[in-house]
Design an enzyme around this catalytic site. Structure first.
Site, PDB file in Angstrom:
ATOM      1  CD  GLU A  25      34.107  33.212  40.060  1.00 52.82           C
ATOM      2  OE1 GLU A  25      34.463  32.987  38.880  1.00 52.82           O
ATOM      3  OE2 GLU A  25      34.729  33.982  40.817  1.00 52.82           O
ATOM      4  CE1 TYR A 108      38.326  30.458  38.258  1.00 47.60           C
ATOM      5  CE2 TYR A 108      36.008  30.493  37.621  1.00 47.60           C
ATOM      6  CZ  TYR A 108      37.138  31.147  38.083  1.00 47.60           C
ATOM      7  OH  TYR A 108      37.079  32.491  38.376  1.00 47.60           O
ATOM      8  CG  ASP A 126      40.788  33.605  36.089  1.00 45.14           C
ATOM      9  OD1 ASP A 126      42.023  33.658  36.304  1.00 45.14           O
ATOM     10  OD2 ASP A 126      40.052  34.608  36.195  1.00 45.14           O
TER      11      ASP A 126
END
Length: 332
Positions: A25, A108, A126
Protein backbone atom coordinates in the site's frame (compact mmCIF):
# COMPACT_ATOMS: atom_id res chain seq x y z
CA UNK A 1 -0.41 -9.31 -7.52
CA UNK A 2 2.33 -10.75 -5.29
CA UNK A 3 0.89 -9.25 -2.08
CA UNK A 4 -2.61 -10.69 -2.62
CA UNK A 5 -4.18 -13.72 -0.96
CA UNK A 6 -7.23 -14.72 -3.01
CA UNK A 7 -10.61 -15.72 -1.60
CA UNK A 8 -10.04 -19.43 -2.21
CA UNK A 9 -6.69 -19.37 -0.41
CA UNK A 10 -8.23 -17.44 2.47
CA UNK A 11 -11.04 -19.97 2.73
CA UNK A 12 -8.38 -22.67 2.97
CA UNK A 13 -6.87 -20.87 5.97
CA UNK A 14 -4.14 -18.70 4.44
CA UNK A 15 -4.08 -15.25 6.04
CA UNK A 16 -2.73 -12.07 4.41
CA UNK A 17 0.53 -10.86 5.95
CA UNK A 18 -0.02 -7.32 7.34
CA UNK A 19 3.63 -6.51 6.58
CA UNK A 20 3.18 -7.30 2.90
CA UNK A 21 -0.17 -5.46 2.75
CA UNK A 22 1.38 -2.40 4.41
CA UNK A 23 4.46 -2.44 2.16
CA UNK A 24 2.39 -2.77 -1.01
CA UNK A 25 0.00 0.00 0.00
CA UNK A 26 2.84 2.42 0.75
CA UNK A 27 4.52 1.60 -2.57
CA UNK A 28 1.25 1.96 -4.49
CA UNK A 29 0.61 5.50 -3.28
CA UNK A 30 0.79 7.65 -6.43
CA UNK A 31 2.51 4.78 -8.29
CA UNK A 32 1.15 2.18 -10.71
CA UNK A 33 0.87 -1.54 -9.99
CA UNK A 34 3.13 -2.29 -12.96
CA UNK A 35 5.89 -0.09 -11.54
CA UNK A 36 5.53 -1.47 -8.01
CA UNK A 37 5.64 -5.23 -8.63
CA UNK A 38 9.40 -5.56 -9.18
CA UNK A 39 10.20 -3.23 -6.26
CA UNK A 40 7.87 -5.16 -3.96
CA UNK A 41 9.43 -8.49 -4.91
CA UNK A 42 12.95 -7.11 -4.44
CA UNK A 43 12.09 -5.62 -1.03
CA UNK A 44 10.41 -8.75 0.31
CA UNK A 45 13.24 -10.96 -0.95
CA UNK A 46 15.81 -8.76 0.78
CA UNK A 47 13.73 -7.90 3.87
CA UNK A 48 11.08 -10.65 4.24
CA UNK A 49 9.74 -9.43 7.60
CA UNK A 50 9.10 -6.08 9.22
CA UNK A 51 11.90 -6.87 11.68
CA UNK A 52 14.33 -7.37 8.80
CA UNK A 53 13.33 -4.03 7.33
CA UNK A 54 13.59 -2.27 10.70
CA UNK A 55 17.19 -3.46 11.01
CA UNK A 56 18.20 -2.31 7.54
CA UNK A 57 20.57 0.60 7.00
CA UNK A 58 18.84 3.80 5.91
CA UNK A 59 21.10 4.17 2.88
CA UNK A 60 20.31 0.63 1.69
CA UNK A 61 16.56 1.20 1.87
CA UNK A 62 16.77 4.58 0.15
CA UNK A 63 18.89 3.06 -2.63
CA UNK A 64 16.42 0.18 -3.06
CA UNK A 65 13.59 2.72 -3.27
CA UNK A 66 15.33 4.82 -5.95
CA UNK A 67 13.09 5.25 -8.97
CA UNK A 68 9.77 4.84 -7.13
CA UNK A 69 9.60 8.56 -6.34
CA UNK A 70 7.96 10.41 -3.44
CA UNK A 71 10.93 9.58 -1.25
CA UNK A 72 9.29 10.66 2.00
CA UNK A 73 7.48 7.33 1.74
CA UNK A 74 10.77 5.46 2.10
CA UNK A 75 11.77 7.48 5.16
CA UNK A 76 8.37 6.87 6.74
CA UNK A 77 8.64 3.20 5.82
CA UNK A 78 11.71 2.85 8.04
CA UNK A 79 10.17 4.90 10.87
CA UNK A 80 7.06 2.74 10.83
CA UNK A 81 8.95 -0.57 10.67
CA UNK A 82 11.12 0.46 13.61
CA UNK A 83 8.07 1.57 15.60
CA UNK A 84 6.38 -1.79 14.98
CA UNK A 85 9.47 -3.60 16.26
CA UNK A 86 10.22 -1.26 19.18
CA UNK A 87 6.67 -0.66 20.41
CA UNK A 88 4.70 -3.72 19.23
CA UNK A 89 7.22 -6.60 19.37
CA UNK A 90 7.33 -6.80 15.58
CA UNK A 91 3.58 -7.31 15.15
CA UNK A 92 1.36 -4.76 13.43
CA UNK A 93 -1.60 -3.55 15.53
CA UNK A 94 -4.72 -5.46 14.54
CA UNK A 95 -7.18 -2.56 14.42
CA UNK A 96 -7.75 0.59 12.39
CA UNK A 97 -7.27 2.81 15.45
CA UNK A 98 -4.10 0.99 16.48
CA UNK A 99 -2.62 1.22 12.99
CA UNK A 100 -3.23 4.98 12.92
CA UNK A 101 -0.79 5.37 15.83
CA UNK A 102 2.11 4.25 13.64
CA UNK A 103 4.27 6.88 11.89
CA UNK A 104 3.51 7.31 8.21
CA UNK A 105 0.19 5.46 8.31
CA UNK A 106 -2.84 7.59 7.48
CA UNK A 107 -6.54 6.78 7.25
CA UNK A 108 -6.39 5.07 3.84
CA UNK A 109 -3.44 2.79 4.64
CA UNK A 110 -4.81 1.96 8.09
CA UNK A 111 -8.17 1.03 6.59
CA UNK A 112 -6.55 -1.13 3.90
CA UNK A 113 -4.46 -3.10 6.40
CA UNK A 114 -7.33 -3.43 8.88
CA UNK A 115 -9.75 -4.68 6.24
CA UNK A 116 -7.46 -6.89 4.16
CA UNK A 117 -5.23 -8.36 6.87
CA UNK A 118 -7.56 -8.36 9.88
CA UNK A 119 -11.10 -8.48 8.42
CA UNK A 120 -12.16 -5.30 10.20
CA UNK A 121 -15.06 -3.58 8.45
CA UNK A 122 -12.94 -0.51 7.66
CA UNK A 123 -13.81 1.57 4.59
CA UNK A 124 -11.00 1.69 2.05
CA UNK A 125 -11.20 4.67 -0.32
CA UNK A 126 -8.57 5.24 -2.99
CA UNK A 127 -8.88 6.97 -6.35
CA UNK A 128 -10.48 3.90 -7.94
CA UNK A 129 -13.11 3.67 -5.20
CA UNK A 130 -13.85 7.40 -5.46
CA UNK A 131 -14.48 7.01 -9.18
CA UNK A 132 -16.79 4.01 -8.68
CA UNK A 133 -18.76 5.81 -5.96
CA UNK A 134 -19.08 9.01 -7.99
CA UNK A 135 -20.59 7.08 -10.89
CA UNK A 136 -22.67 4.70 -8.81
CA UNK A 137 -24.37 7.68 -7.12
CA UNK A 138 -24.10 10.14 -10.04
CA UNK A 139 -22.23 12.57 -7.77
CA UNK A 140 -21.28 15.77 -9.63
CA UNK A 141 -19.51 17.64 -6.82
CA UNK A 142 -15.92 17.99 -8.08
CA UNK A 143 -12.94 16.43 -6.39
CA UNK A 144 -11.36 17.11 -3.97
CA UNK A 145 -14.46 18.74 -2.40
CA UNK A 146 -16.46 15.55 -2.94
CA UNK A 147 -14.08 13.27 -1.00
CA UNK A 148 -16.16 13.27 2.24
CA UNK A 149 -19.35 12.64 0.24
CA UNK A 150 -17.81 9.72 -1.66
CA UNK A 151 -16.36 8.28 1.54
CA UNK A 152 -19.81 8.29 3.15
CA UNK A 153 -21.22 6.50 0.11
CA UNK A 154 -18.44 3.92 0.39
CA UNK A 155 -19.11 3.45 4.12
CA UNK A 156 -22.73 2.48 3.47
CA UNK A 157 -21.57 -0.37 1.23
CA UNK A 158 -18.71 -1.77 3.33
CA UNK A 159 -19.83 -5.21 4.57
CA UNK A 160 -19.14 -6.87 7.91
CA UNK A 161 -18.37 -10.13 6.13
CA UNK A 162 -15.15 -10.34 4.07
CA UNK A 163 -14.45 -6.58 4.07
CA UNK A 164 -10.94 -7.18 2.76
CA UNK A 165 -12.13 -9.11 -0.28
CA UNK A 166 -14.79 -6.46 -0.85
CA UNK A 167 -12.27 -3.58 -0.62
CA UNK A 168 -9.95 -5.21 -3.14
CA UNK A 169 -12.89 -6.05 -5.43
CA UNK A 170 -14.06 -2.43 -5.61
CA UNK A 171 -10.52 -1.18 -6.20
CA UNK A 172 -10.12 -3.75 -8.99
CA UNK A 173 -13.49 -2.78 -10.46
CA UNK A 174 -12.26 0.82 -10.73
CA UNK A 175 -8.87 -0.21 -12.11
CA UNK A 176 -10.14 -2.61 -14.80
CA UNK A 177 -13.78 -1.82 -15.68
CA UNK A 178 -14.89 1.52 -14.20
CA UNK A 179 -11.80 3.15 -15.69
CA UNK A 180 -11.18 6.91 -15.99
CA UNK A 181 -11.76 6.92 -19.75
CA UNK A 182 -14.21 4.76 -21.69
CA UNK A 183 -15.50 2.66 -18.77
CA UNK A 184 -16.56 -0.85 -19.82
CA UNK A 185 -20.12 -0.51 -18.55
CA UNK A 186 -21.25 -3.53 -20.58
CA UNK A 187 -19.09 -5.75 -18.34
CA UNK A 188 -19.88 -4.09 -15.03
CA UNK A 189 -21.70 -6.19 -12.40
CA UNK A 190 -23.06 -2.96 -10.85
CA UNK A 191 -24.42 -1.48 -14.06
CA UNK A 192 -28.09 -1.87 -13.21
CA UNK A 193 -27.58 -0.09 -9.87
CA UNK A 194 -25.42 2.68 -11.35
CA UNK A 195 -27.12 6.08 -11.36
CA UNK A 196 -24.57 7.58 -13.74
CA UNK A 197 -25.11 4.78 -16.28
CA UNK A 198 -28.85 5.37 -16.10
CA UNK A 199 -28.31 9.11 -16.62
CA UNK A 200 -25.63 8.66 -19.29
CA UNK A 201 -23.12 10.75 -17.32
CA UNK A 202 -20.53 8.09 -16.45
CA UNK A 203 -17.93 9.40 -18.91
CA UNK A 204 -17.86 12.84 -17.25
CA UNK A 205 -17.47 11.56 -13.69
CA UNK A 206 -15.83 12.06 -11.32
CA UNK A 207 -15.62 15.79 -11.92
CA UNK A 208 -12.47 17.55 -10.79
CA UNK A 209 -11.74 21.13 -9.87
CA UNK A 210 -9.49 22.88 -12.44
CA UNK A 211 -5.82 22.32 -11.79
CA UNK A 212 -3.59 25.25 -11.07
CA UNK A 213 -0.75 25.77 -13.50
CA UNK A 214 2.48 24.40 -12.05
CA UNK A 215 5.31 26.91 -11.62
CA UNK A 216 8.75 26.27 -13.09
CA UNK A 217 11.90 26.26 -10.97
CA UNK A 218 15.50 26.31 -12.12
CA UNK A 219 18.69 25.05 -10.50
CA UNK A 220 22.23 23.88 -11.23
CA UNK A 221 23.65 20.38 -10.72
CA UNK A 222 27.40 19.78 -10.57
CA UNK A 223 28.66 16.43 -11.87
CA UNK A 224 32.28 15.94 -10.87
CA UNK A 225 34.50 13.00 -11.68
CA UNK A 226 37.95 12.44 -10.26
CA UNK A 227 40.74 11.15 -12.47
CA UNK A 228 40.48 7.71 -10.83
CA UNK A 229 36.83 7.46 -11.92
CA UNK A 230 35.23 8.35 -8.57
CA UNK A 231 32.08 10.52 -8.60
CA UNK A 232 31.31 13.36 -6.21
CA UNK A 233 27.94 12.72 -4.55
CA UNK A 234 26.04 14.37 -1.73
CA UNK A 235 23.29 12.97 0.47
CA UNK A 236 20.36 15.36 0.62
CA UNK A 237 18.89 16.43 3.98
CA UNK A 238 16.21 14.12 5.36
CA UNK A 239 13.57 16.82 5.11
CA UNK A 240 12.35 18.17 1.80
CA UNK A 241 12.25 16.78 -1.72
CA UNK A 242 14.45 13.74 -2.41
CA UNK A 243 15.19 13.71 1.32
CA UNK A 244 17.87 11.25 2.35
CA UNK A 245 18.76 10.35 -1.25
CA UNK A 246 22.16 10.47 -2.88
CA UNK A 247 22.52 13.00 -5.66
CA UNK A 248 24.68 15.55 -7.37
CA UNK A 249 25.64 18.64 -5.36
CA UNK A 250 23.80 21.67 -6.61
CA UNK A 251 22.32 25.08 -6.11
CA UNK A 252 19.00 26.04 -4.60
CA UNK A 253 15.98 25.59 -6.87
CA UNK A 254 14.40 28.98 -7.49
CA UNK A 255 11.37 30.15 -9.43
CA UNK A 256 12.32 31.10 -12.98
CA UNK A 257 10.71 34.51 -12.47
CA UNK A 258 13.26 35.22 -9.69
CA UNK A 259 16.21 35.22 -12.08
CA UNK A 260 19.22 32.92 -12.17
CA UNK A 261 20.15 30.58 -9.30
CA UNK A 262 23.30 31.48 -7.46
CA UNK A 263 26.27 29.31 -8.40
CA UNK A 264 27.21 26.80 -5.69
CA UNK A 265 30.11 24.66 -6.96
CA UNK A 266 31.06 21.95 -4.46
CA UNK A 267 34.75 21.90 -5.41
CA UNK A 268 37.31 24.10 -7.16
CA UNK A 269 37.33 23.08 -10.83
CA UNK A 270 37.19 24.20 -14.43
CA UNK A 271 33.49 23.85 -15.18
CA UNK A 272 31.93 23.01 -18.53
CA UNK A 273 28.30 23.93 -19.11
CA UNK A 274 26.32 21.32 -21.01
CA UNK A 275 23.77 22.40 -23.61
CA UNK A 276 21.18 20.02 -22.13
CA UNK A 277 18.97 20.42 -19.07
CA UNK A 278 17.68 17.67 -16.81
CA UNK A 279 13.94 18.21 -16.60
CA UNK A 280 11.60 16.63 -14.08
CA UNK A 281 8.09 17.24 -12.79
CA UNK A 282 7.30 17.07 -9.08
CA UNK A 283 3.84 17.23 -7.54
CA UNK A 284 3.74 21.01 -7.30
CA UNK A 285 6.26 22.30 -9.85
CA UNK A 286 8.37 21.60 -12.92
CA UNK A 287 12.15 21.63 -12.47
CA UNK A 288 14.88 22.45 -14.97
CA UNK A 289 18.46 21.66 -13.93
CA UNK A 290 21.37 23.23 -15.74
CA UNK A 291 24.34 20.85 -15.80
CA UNK A 292 27.98 21.64 -15.06
CA UNK A 293 30.70 19.00 -15.38
CA UNK A 294 34.33 18.84 -14.34
CA UNK A 295 37.25 16.44 -14.08
CA UNK A 296 39.48 17.00 -11.04
CA UNK A 297 42.86 15.64 -9.85
CA UNK A 298 43.24 13.16 -7.01
CA UNK A 299 44.38 15.72 -4.45
CA UNK A 300 41.42 18.08 -4.92
CA UNK A 301 39.24 18.18 -1.77
CA UNK A 302 35.50 18.94 -2.07
CA UNK A 303 33.76 21.53 0.06
CA UNK A 304 30.58 19.46 0.01
CA UNK A 305 29.87 15.79 -0.58
CA UNK A 306 32.16 12.78 -0.83
CA UNK A 307 33.78 10.92 -3.68
CA UNK A 308 32.34 7.47 -4.34
CA UNK A 309 34.66 4.90 -5.91
CA UNK A 310 33.58 3.73 -9.39
CA UNK A 311 33.03 0.16 -8.17
CA UNK A 312 30.62 1.46 -5.48
CA UNK A 313 28.73 3.86 -7.74
CA UNK A 314 25.43 2.52 -9.09
CA UNK A 315 23.36 4.93 -11.18
CA UNK A 316 20.29 2.84 -10.36
CA UNK A 317 20.61 3.97 -6.72
CA UNK A 318 20.02 7.58 -7.76
CA UNK A 319 16.53 9.14 -7.78
CA UNK A 320 15.08 9.65 -11.24
CA UNK A 321 16.01 13.34 -11.50
CA UNK A 322 19.66 12.68 -10.65
CA UNK A 323 19.79 9.72 -13.01
CA UNK A 324 18.48 11.93 -15.83
CA UNK A 325 21.33 14.37 -15.15
CA UNK A 326 23.85 11.51 -15.17
CA UNK A 327 22.53 10.09 -18.43
CA UNK A 328 22.91 13.50 -20.10
CA UNK A 329 26.40 14.12 -18.73
CA UNK A 330 27.96 10.67 -19.11
CA UNK A 331 28.53 10.80 -22.91
CA UNK A 332 30.55 14.00 -22.41
Amino acid sequence: MPWRVGPAARKAGMRPDPYRIWLSEVMLQQTTVAAVKSYFEAFTARWPTVSDLAGAADADVMAAWAGLGYYARARNLLKCARAVVADHDGVFPDSYDGLLTLPGIGPYTAAAIAAIAYDEAATVVDGNVERVMARLHDEHTPLPQSKPILTRHAETLTPEARPGDYAQAVMDLGATICTPKRPACGLCPWREACAAWAAGTQAELPKKAPKKKKPVRFGIAYLVRRVDGAWLLERRPDSGLLGGMLGWPGSDWIDVTAGTPEAAPPIRAEWKTLPDEARHTFTHFHLRLGLRTALVPMERVPERGEFVAPEDFRPADLPTLMRKAFDLARPR
